[in-house]
Design an enzyme around this catalytic site. Structure first.
Site, PDB file in Angstrom:
ATOM      1  N   HIS A 107       5.748   6.436  -1.383  1.00 11.20           N
ATOM      2  CA  HIS A 107       6.464   5.198  -1.681  1.00 11.20           C
ATOM      3  C   HIS A 107       5.626   3.996  -1.266  1.00 11.20           C
ATOM      4  O   HIS A 107       4.674   4.134  -0.494  1.00 11.20           O
ATOM      5  CB  HIS A 107       7.811   5.156  -0.952  1.00 11.20           C
ATOM      6  CG  HIS A 107       7.675   5.017   0.531  1.00 11.20           C
ATOM      7  ND1 HIS A 107       7.387   6.102   1.347  1.00 11.20           N
ATOM      8  CD2 HIS A 107       7.742   3.935   1.346  1.00 11.20           C
ATOM      9  CE1 HIS A 107       7.299   5.692   2.601  1.00 11.20           C
ATOM     10  NE2 HIS A 107       7.489   4.387   2.632  1.00 11.20           N
ATOM     11  N   HIS A 122       0.855  -1.190   0.000  1.00 14.29           N
ATOM     12  CA  HIS A 122       0.000   0.000   0.000  1.00 14.29           C
ATOM     13  C   HIS A 122       0.888   1.237   0.000  1.00 14.29           C
ATOM     14  O   HIS A 122       2.100   1.147   0.163  1.00 14.29           O
ATOM     15  CB  HIS A 122      -0.890   0.011   1.252  1.00 14.29           C
ATOM     16  CG  HIS A 122      -0.088   0.175   2.499  1.00 14.29           C
ATOM     17  ND1 HIS A 122       0.521  -0.899   3.133  1.00 14.29           N
ATOM     18  CD2 HIS A 122       0.264   1.279   3.206  1.00 14.29           C
ATOM     19  CE1 HIS A 122       1.203  -0.451   4.183  1.00 14.29           C
ATOM     20  NE2 HIS A 122       1.066   0.869   4.243  1.00 14.29           N
TER      21      HIS A 122
END
Length: 196
Positions: free
Chosen positions: A128, A45
């Site tokens: 990220h 995620h």
């Protein structure tokens, strides 16, 4: 006098889910890089706002703050790999191409949560997707990972649509941690992507 235990909170964060095909692709990439500890594909995620421990009775206010946000959907693209922990790498991640709509969503969400009484983690937002976390590696292994990141600098993906964001609960009992979806917040729809 016995010390009173503070009530335990739920460890929560807001983030973005990834399409299944992209999670699987990133998991294969992590496997090919021989990471010491990989994040499971279903747990990949992008964290928007990390809140840490929150008392369950305060979650409703945070839920309502997130629900009140009205933001358009947008598209993202994976771009490159990187390491956290300069002298002793301890995490490998996939980056994202710059996208102003992502930065706007993160900033508005964080502001709304602060107004609702939350205390988000004080850290600059670096979009990220963590592929693996591991203890600091010996010099030869750290050098191998650094070479892999350089070799993977061309790692990328096609654009993928972001249609919602999610409130996750993090369960730390297992190794690695497991993430549970508590609520999903739709973004306004936008015209479908077109190929030029």
């Amino acid at each position: 006098m016995a010390k009173r235990r503070r009530p335990e909170g739920w460890r929560v964060f807001f983030g973005l889910d990834l399409p299944v095909h992209l999670r699987n692709r990133l998991a294969v990439e992590a496997l090919a890089l021989r990471l010491p500890r990989r994040v499971a594909p279903e747990d990949l995620h992008l964290t928007l706002v990390f809140l840490g421990e929150v008392p369950p009775d305060r979650l409703q206010a945070l839920h309502e703050a997130a629900e009140a946000l009205s933001m358009p959907g947008f598209a993202l693209r994976i771009e490159g790999l990187g390491l956290f922990g300069r002298s002793a790498p301890n995490a490998l991640w996939a980056g994202l191409a710059p996208e102003p709509a992502l930065e706007a969503l993160q900033a508005k969400l964080e502001t709304a949560l602060r107004r609702a009484g939350a205390t988000p983690e004080k850290r600059r937002f670096v979009p990220h997707i963590t592929l693996g976390r591991f203890p600091p590696q010996p010099p030869e292994e750290a050098a191998r990972l650094e070479r892999a990141v350089v070799a993977g600098s061309g790692t990328g993906s096609d654009l993928f649509e972001v249609r919602d964001f999610i409130l996750f609960r993090s369960h730390l009992g297992g190794d690695p941690p497991h993430y549970e979806e508590l609520a999903r917040y739709p973004l306004r729809t936008r015209p479908p992507l077109t190929t030029l």
